[in-house]
Design a protein around this motif. Structure first.
Motif, short mmCIF file in Angstrom:
data_model
loop_
_atom_site.label_atom_id
_atom_site.label_comp_id
_atom_site.label_asym_id
_atom_site.label_seq_id
_atom_site.Cartn_x
_atom_site.Cartn_y
_atom_site.Cartn_z
N GLN A 43 20.22 -17.95 -23.76
CA GLN A 43 19.71 -19.24 -23.26
C GLN A 43 18.36 -19.05 -22.57
O GLN A 43 17.43 -19.83 -22.76
CB GLN A 43 20.71 -19.86 -22.29
N MET A 44 18.27 -17.97 -21.75
CA MET A 44 17.03 -17.72 -21.02
C MET A 44 15.88 -17.43 -22.00
O MET A 44 14.78 -17.99 -21.87
CB MET A 44 17.18 -16.56 -20.05
N LEU A 45 16.14 -16.59 -23.00
CA LEU A 45 15.09 -16.29 -23.99
C LEU A 45 14.69 -17.53 -24.78
O LEU A 45 13.51 -17.73 -25.08
CB LEU A 45 15.55 -15.17 -24.92
N ALA A 46 15.66 -18.38 -25.11
CA ALA A 46 15.35 -19.62 -25.84
C ALA A 46 14.43 -20.51 -25.01
O ALA A 46 13.48 -21.10 -25.54
CB ALA A 46 16.63 -20.35 -26.19
N MET A 47 14.70 -20.58 -23.72
CA MET A 47 13.86 -21.41 -22.85
C MET A 47 12.46 -20.80 -22.70
O MET A 47 11.47 -21.52 -22.63
CB MET A 47 14.53 -21.59 -21.49
N LEU A 48 12.39 -19.47 -22.65
CA LEU A 48 11.09 -18.81 -22.52
C LEU A 48 10.28 -18.87 -23.81
O LEU A 48 9.05 -18.85 -23.78
CB LEU A 48 11.27 -17.35 -22.09
N MET A 49 10.96 -18.94 -24.96
CA MET A 49 10.25 -18.98 -26.25
C MET A 49 9.98 -20.40 -26.73
O MET A 49 9.36 -20.60 -27.76
CB MET A 49 11.08 -18.25 -27.33
N ALA A 50 10.45 -21.41 -25.99
CA ALA A 50 10.19 -22.79 -26.37
C ALA A 50 8.69 -23.06 -26.35
O ALA A 50 7.92 -22.32 -25.72
CB ALA A 50 10.92 -23.73 -25.42
N ASP A 51 8.28 -24.10 -27.02
CA ASP A 51 6.86 -24.44 -27.05
C ASP A 51 6.69 -25.80 -26.41
O ASP A 51 7.06 -26.81 -27.01
CB ASP A 51 6.36 -24.46 -28.49
N ILE A 77 14.31 -22.80 -15.41
CA ILE A 77 15.24 -21.78 -15.89
C ILE A 77 16.18 -21.38 -14.75
O ILE A 77 17.40 -21.26 -14.94
CB ILE A 77 14.47 -20.55 -16.43
N SER A 78 15.64 -21.19 -13.57
CA SER A 78 16.43 -20.81 -12.41
C SER A 78 17.48 -21.86 -12.10
O SER A 78 18.64 -21.54 -11.84
CB SER A 78 15.50 -20.61 -11.20
N GLU A 79 17.08 -23.11 -12.15
CA GLU A 79 17.99 -24.20 -11.83
C GLU A 79 19.09 -24.34 -12.89
O GLU A 79 20.27 -24.46 -12.56
CB GLU A 79 17.20 -25.51 -11.71
N GLN A 80 18.72 -24.31 -14.17
CA GLN A 80 19.71 -24.54 -15.23
C GLN A 80 20.66 -23.36 -15.41
O GLN A 80 21.83 -23.54 -15.72
CB GLN A 80 19.00 -24.83 -16.57
N LEU A 81 20.17 -22.12 -15.26
CA LEU A 81 21.00 -20.96 -15.53
C LEU A 81 21.53 -20.30 -14.26
O LEU A 81 22.24 -19.29 -14.33
CB LEU A 81 20.22 -19.93 -16.36
N ASN A 82 21.15 -20.88 -13.10
CA ASN A 82 21.60 -20.36 -11.81
C ASN A 82 21.22 -18.88 -11.65
O ASN A 82 22.05 -18.03 -11.33
CB ASN A 82 23.11 -20.56 -11.65
N ILE A 83 19.93 -18.60 -11.94
CA ILE A 83 19.37 -17.26 -11.79
C ILE A 83 18.24 -17.36 -10.77
O ILE A 83 17.40 -18.27 -10.86
CB ILE A 83 18.79 -16.74 -13.14
N PRO A 84 18.17 -16.45 -9.80
CA PRO A 84 17.04 -16.50 -8.86
C PRO A 84 15.71 -16.32 -9.60
O PRO A 84 15.63 -15.57 -10.57
CB PRO A 84 17.29 -15.31 -7.91
N ILE A 85 14.70 -17.05 -9.17
CA ILE A 85 13.39 -17.01 -9.84
C ILE A 85 12.87 -15.58 -9.91
O ILE A 85 12.33 -15.16 -10.94
CB ILE A 85 12.38 -17.93 -9.12
N GLY A 86 13.07 -14.79 -8.89
CA GLY A 86 12.57 -13.43 -8.86
C GLY A 86 13.29 -12.52 -9.85
O GLY A 86 12.80 -11.43 -10.18
N SER A 87 14.44 -12.93 -10.36
CA SER A 87 15.20 -12.09 -11.30
C SER A 87 14.87 -12.40 -12.76
O SER A 87 15.26 -11.64 -13.66
CB SER A 87 16.70 -12.30 -11.09
N ILE A 88 14.21 -13.50 -13.01
CA ILE A 88 13.95 -13.92 -14.40
C ILE A 88 13.08 -12.89 -15.12
O ILE A 88 13.39 -12.48 -16.24
CB ILE A 88 13.30 -15.33 -14.44
N GLY A 89 12.01 -12.42 -14.49
CA GLY A 89 11.13 -11.44 -15.12
C GLY A 89 11.84 -10.14 -15.46
O GLY A 89 11.77 -9.66 -16.61
N PRO A 90 12.57 -9.53 -14.49
CA PRO A 90 13.27 -8.29 -14.81
C PRO A 90 14.37 -8.47 -15.87
O PRO A 90 14.55 -7.61 -16.74
CB PRO A 90 13.89 -7.88 -13.46
N ILE A 91 15.09 -9.61 -15.82
CA ILE A 91 16.12 -9.86 -16.85
C ILE A 91 15.46 -10.00 -18.22
O ILE A 91 15.96 -9.46 -19.21
CB ILE A 91 16.96 -11.11 -16.50
N ARG A 92 14.35 -10.70 -18.22
CA ARG A 92 13.60 -10.85 -19.48
C ARG A 92 13.21 -9.48 -20.02
O ARG A 92 13.35 -9.21 -21.21
CB ARG A 92 12.36 -11.71 -19.25
N GLY A 93 12.75 -8.59 -19.19
CA GLY A 93 12.36 -7.24 -19.60
C GLY A 93 13.54 -6.48 -20.18
O GLY A 93 13.42 -5.80 -21.22
#
Length: 195
Positions: A151-159, A167-183
């Motif tokens: 879900q996170m990758l789909a949101m990041l790859m959207a145009d 992303i943080s609000e919908q997936l309940n992930i802290p904003i600071g964790s999105i970059g490392p999870i993406r990596g």
């Protein structure tokens, strides 16, 4: 006193001519070469008239005529001898249409080197096939990831890409964790695609 033709006389003449032509076709179907020559002589003007009604060049009309006679020779045992004239007309029309369709696809040019230069920006013929196969591999690799990562990758790859706050609000992930999870997601995808 001049002779006036009576409709019955014309019908009889036409009927006799048709039956003679049918007899010649039947003989030609049995392999009689003299009968074949007479069939060609009898119907040559009909074939010629059809080819010229399509306004073909003389060479195209000759080619069509040859193909039509070849088709008759190939199918003479299946053609109704009484209806051979109609069969020739239909076959000639179809062949004329085939020639005209082919002519539309031909590009005439006077430059002798017009086709020497190949467009460089065109992909290789199999490039699209390889890209499709690669896309299937990527989809399979994505499907093997955890749902939340997908879900996170789909949101990041959207145009355009979804903002980190969304992303943080919908997936309940802290904003600071999105970059490392993406990596980590991308590293996992590289490993899956390499195997």
């Amino acid at each position: 006193m001049p002779y006036l033709s009576v409709p019955g006389d014309i019908d009889e003449k036409e009927s006799t001519a048709r039956s003679e032509a049918a007899h010649l076709v039947a003989l030609a179907a049995q392999g009689d070469q003299v009968a074949w020559g007479r069939v060609v002589d009898h119907y040559a003007r009909l074939v010629w008239a059809v080819t010229h009604s399509f306004r073909l060049t003389d060479s195209d009309a000759s080619d069509v005529s040859q193909v039509v006679w070849l088709r008759l020779l190939e199918h003479i045992d299946r053609v109704d001898p009484v209806r051979v004239g109609a069969w020739l007309v239909v076959t000639t029309r179809r062949e004329c249409l085939r020639v005209l369709a082919f002519r539309k696809r031909v590009l005439l040019t006077y430059e002798p080197d017009a086709f020497d230069v190949v467009a460089v920006d065109q992909p290789e013929p199999d490039a699209e096939l390889l890209a499709d196969e690669r896309a299937v591999d990527v989809r399979r690799a994505l499907e093997s990831l955890p749902d939340r990562w997908q879900q996170m990758l789909a949101m990041l790859m959207a145009d355009p890409p979804a903002p980190y706050a969304q992303i943080s609000e919908q997936l309940n992930i802290p904003i600071g964790s999105i970059g490392p999870i993406r990596g980590r997601c991308l590293d996992k995808l590289r490993v899956l695609l390499a195997s």
